[in-house]
Design an enzyme around this catalytic site. Structure first.
Site, PDB file in Angstrom:
ATOM      1  N   HIS A 296      -4.517  -1.694 -10.049  1.00 33.42           N
ATOM      2  CA  HIS A 296      -3.389  -2.050 -10.921  1.00 33.42           C
ATOM      3  C   HIS A 296      -3.842  -3.021 -12.022  1.00 33.42           C
ATOM      4  CE1 HIS A 296      -0.037  -0.141  -8.728  1.00 33.42           C
ATOM      5  NE2 HIS A 296      -0.727  -0.417  -7.632  1.00 33.42           N
ATOM      6  N   ASP A 359      -2.811  -3.685  -3.329  1.00 32.21           N
ATOM      7  CA  ASP A 359      -2.269  -2.380  -2.945  1.00 32.21           C
ATOM      8  C   ASP A 359      -2.843  -1.271  -3.819  1.00 32.21           C
ATOM      9  OD1 ASP A 359      -0.859  -3.497  -5.153  1.00 32.21           O
ATOM     10  OD2 ASP A 359       0.699  -1.980  -4.907  1.00 32.21           O
ATOM     11  N   GLU A 360      -2.811  -0.076  -3.297  1.00 36.28           N
ATOM     12  CA  GLU A 360      -3.135   1.155  -4.043  1.00 36.28           C
ATOM     13  C   GLU A 360      -4.433   1.042  -4.835  1.00 36.28           C
ATOM     14  OE1 GLU A 360       1.266   3.077  -4.674  1.00 36.28           O
ATOM     15  OE2 GLU A 360       0.698   1.478  -6.053  1.00 36.28           O
ATOM     16  N   ALA A 361      -5.444   0.438  -4.227  1.00 37.83           N
ATOM     17  CA  ALA A 361      -6.752   0.309  -4.883  1.00 37.83           C
ATOM     18  C   ALA A 361      -7.578   1.561  -4.590  1.00 37.83           C
ATOM     19  CB  ALA A 361      -7.459  -0.952  -4.400  1.00 37.83           C
ATOM     20  N   HIS A 362      -7.037   2.703  -4.991  1.00 37.15           N
ATOM     21  CA  HIS A 362      -7.651   3.985  -4.627  1.00 37.15           C
ATOM     22  C   HIS A 362      -8.983   4.226  -5.326  1.00 37.15           C
ATOM     23  CE1 HIS A 362      -3.855   4.513  -2.781  1.00 37.15           C
ATOM     24  NE2 HIS A 362      -3.188   4.922  -3.842  1.00 37.15           N
TER      25      HIS A 362
END
Length: 550
Positions: A296, A359-362
């Protein structure tokens, strides 16, 4: 998160509640939801609001047959020598004067002599005296008899929370900013009230769409009505960086120059941020800033090429996809950046917490994610703060004292329970319960539905203490209601998605678990509708709630 931006504007124009008695409409017992609230409009003959008809539900109520009625000679008396108590008294007077038309002078001290000191609202600070035993730092006792209303608390936060209860015990018309007819009668008896959880939060995403200082202040006022004590500000994301950082000036100047859909964006100067912190403190809310890392981060990556592994800055981003951005974990400059940002934000923030996202550190490998968190968590401690991260932090190595914010949906994540048993505290924000940006139903013109459709009952009907399977109830620090803004760009949008769900999350955080009952809550919630009308708050009239007829 769902990724389609909805460009519909909310066409919801609310009628104002009629006459001064709108708030006294709810006269049925909360245990008798079938009775429902009475119709608004007949204030003169209406009974006062029962002491147990407020949101959040009080811990203890003892009714008495001695109501108090505010009149032209009512005074607000505060504990002598306390600036904080005086400020709460001035706040209360500011709420009551426009609608009642009374002077309501705020004076220090009171007399207990016979025939004197009556017709008053008293705000008493008990400190460490025996009378404050059991109230904690935020609890209060509200006592109403024929001559006085007395709010007692160990500290000013308790006085402030007691004032919010008093507001709900007055007719809803007391919230209007023009003179109303009254009468202004409060039911007799005693309310003794303490919160279940120390952390009762709401998150506002100012990164996807930017909201001005004035808009944030308005939201703070709405949070304070329901005894929320924490404002979590999501200050950075792919679409915008919203806080000035002196050592990295392009973060705000360039990274903050846009938002979802390509609008002008914006950012808070340090003076702006300090004003938000000051205003929140005046409503007894603590600000928790979030700088989301290592994912993000497109706004930061676009601002400084050296933060990218390939040294090439990507363009600014105005869409709603997630998981594509990552700080470069192997580069040392990444940690220079993190150190500078955390240092400057911590210096602006008097509260104890600083949120680092996670979060969401893909686009970050697991090995790099663990290494990044091992480097960044100590920086938060270095600058005197306690780290909060989204619950993906539990998949790394949470630092001692770290707090994980859970946003999953069924509480089944083993790593979260394991971390909780090992000492990591939890903030509960399950997306299919507490995310205020989820659609109410398939026809809701705003919001998203990736976590399902979430109406008022689903948002309320769960127990934070038992939600994470295998986690001890004692690991739960509190609850938080996040409001993400991919589809929300105005204050009316925020209100429509927050109300009526926000008060339910607030009740889960404040009230004893034994009071949690949907059948009774929906009646108490319905009685809030005329109050929101009087305050000019836009809200969704959920068909699950027996709202008074307008």
């Amino acid at each position: 998160m769902a990724r389609r931006r909805i460009r519909l504007s909310l066409l919801c124009s609310l009628l104002l509640a009629v006459a001064a008695g709108a708030g006294t409409a709810a006269t049925a017992s909360p245990s008798d939801p079938a009775a429902g609230p009475a119709a608004p409009g007949a204030a003169a003959g209406a009974r006062p609001v029962p002491l147990d008809r407020v949101v959040p539900a009080p811990a203890s109520v003892r009714p008495a047959k001695t109501p108090y009625t505010l009149g032209p000679h009512t005074r607000i008396q505060v504990a002598p020598g306390s600036r904080a108590a005086r400020q709460v008294g001035d706040y209360l007077a500011g709420v009551l004067r426009p609608s009642t038309g009374y002077r309501l002078p705020v004076t220090a001290g009171w007399s207990t002599a016979p025939g004197r000191g009556g017709d008053a609202i008293r705000l008493r600070l008990l400190g460490t005296s025996p009378g404050g035993r059991g109230l904690g730092t935020e609890g209060y006792r509200l006592e109403v008899n024929r001559r006085t209303i007395t709010i007692s608390a160990r500290g000013p936060a308790g006085l402030f929370h007691g004032v919010q209860t008093l507001r709900q015990l007055l007719p809803a018309a007391v919230e209007r900013n023009t003179r109303q007819s009254g009468p202004w009668t409060v039911s007799g008896g005693t309310v003794t009230d303490v919160p279940r959880y120390a952390y009762r939060g709401a998150m506002l995403d100012v990164s996807r769409h930017f909201f001005t200082v004035g808009q944030v202040k308005a939201y703070i006022d709405q949070l304070a009505l329901y005894k929320i004590n924490t404002l979590h500000l999501h200050l950075s994301d792919d679409q915008g960086w919203r806080i000035a950082i002196d050592s990295w000036p392009r973060l705000a100047a360039y990274g903050g120059s846009t938002q979802v859909g390509g609008g002008p964006g914006g950012f808070y100067s340090k003076a702006d941020y300090r004003e938000i912190v000051r205003y929140a403190a005046s409503r007894y809310l603590t600000v928790v800033p979030e700088i989301d890392m290592p994912g993000h981060t497109n706004a930061a990556l676009a601002s400084y090429a050296e933060l990218n592994c390939d040294g090439v800055a990507p363009p600014l981003y105005t869409g709603t996809e997630v998981g594509f951005s990552s700080l470069c974990a192997p580069k040392e400059v990444t940690y220079d950046f993190a150190d500078d940002v955390i240092r400057e934000v911590a210096a602006l923030t008097p509260g104890r917490y600083l949120h680092i996202g996670g979060d969401e550190a893909h686009s970050t490998s697991h090995e790099d994610f663990v290494a990044f968190m091992d480097r960044v968590q100590p920086l938060v401690a270095k600058y005197g703060k306690t780290v909060i991260g989204w619950h993906q932090l539990t998949g790394a190595r949470p630092a001692k004292g770290a707090i994980a914010q859970y946003w999953g949906q069924d509480g089944s994540e083993k790593e979260v329970a394991d971390a909780a048993r090992a000492g990591t505290r939890l903030i509960l924000s399950p997306a299919n319960r507490a995310y205020l940006d989820m659609k109410y139903d398939k026809d809701t013109p705003l919001g998203q539905d990736w976590a399902g459709l979430v109406d008022a009952r689903q948002s309320y009907d769960w127990d934070p203490g038992a939600y994470i399977k295998g986690a001890p109830a004692s690991s739960v620090l509190g609850v938080e209601a996040p409001l993400w803004t991919e589809t929300l760009s105005t204050s009316a949008h925020l209100e429509y998605m927050a109300f009526p769900r926000l008060p339910g999350i607030a009740e889960l955080g404040w009230s004893p678990s034994v009071t949690h009952d949907w059948a009774g809550y929906r009646v108490r919630l319905a009685a809030q509708g005329p109050r929101w009308d009087a305050l000019g708050i836009d809200y969704y009239r959920s068909p699950q709630v027996p709202w008074p007829t307008r």
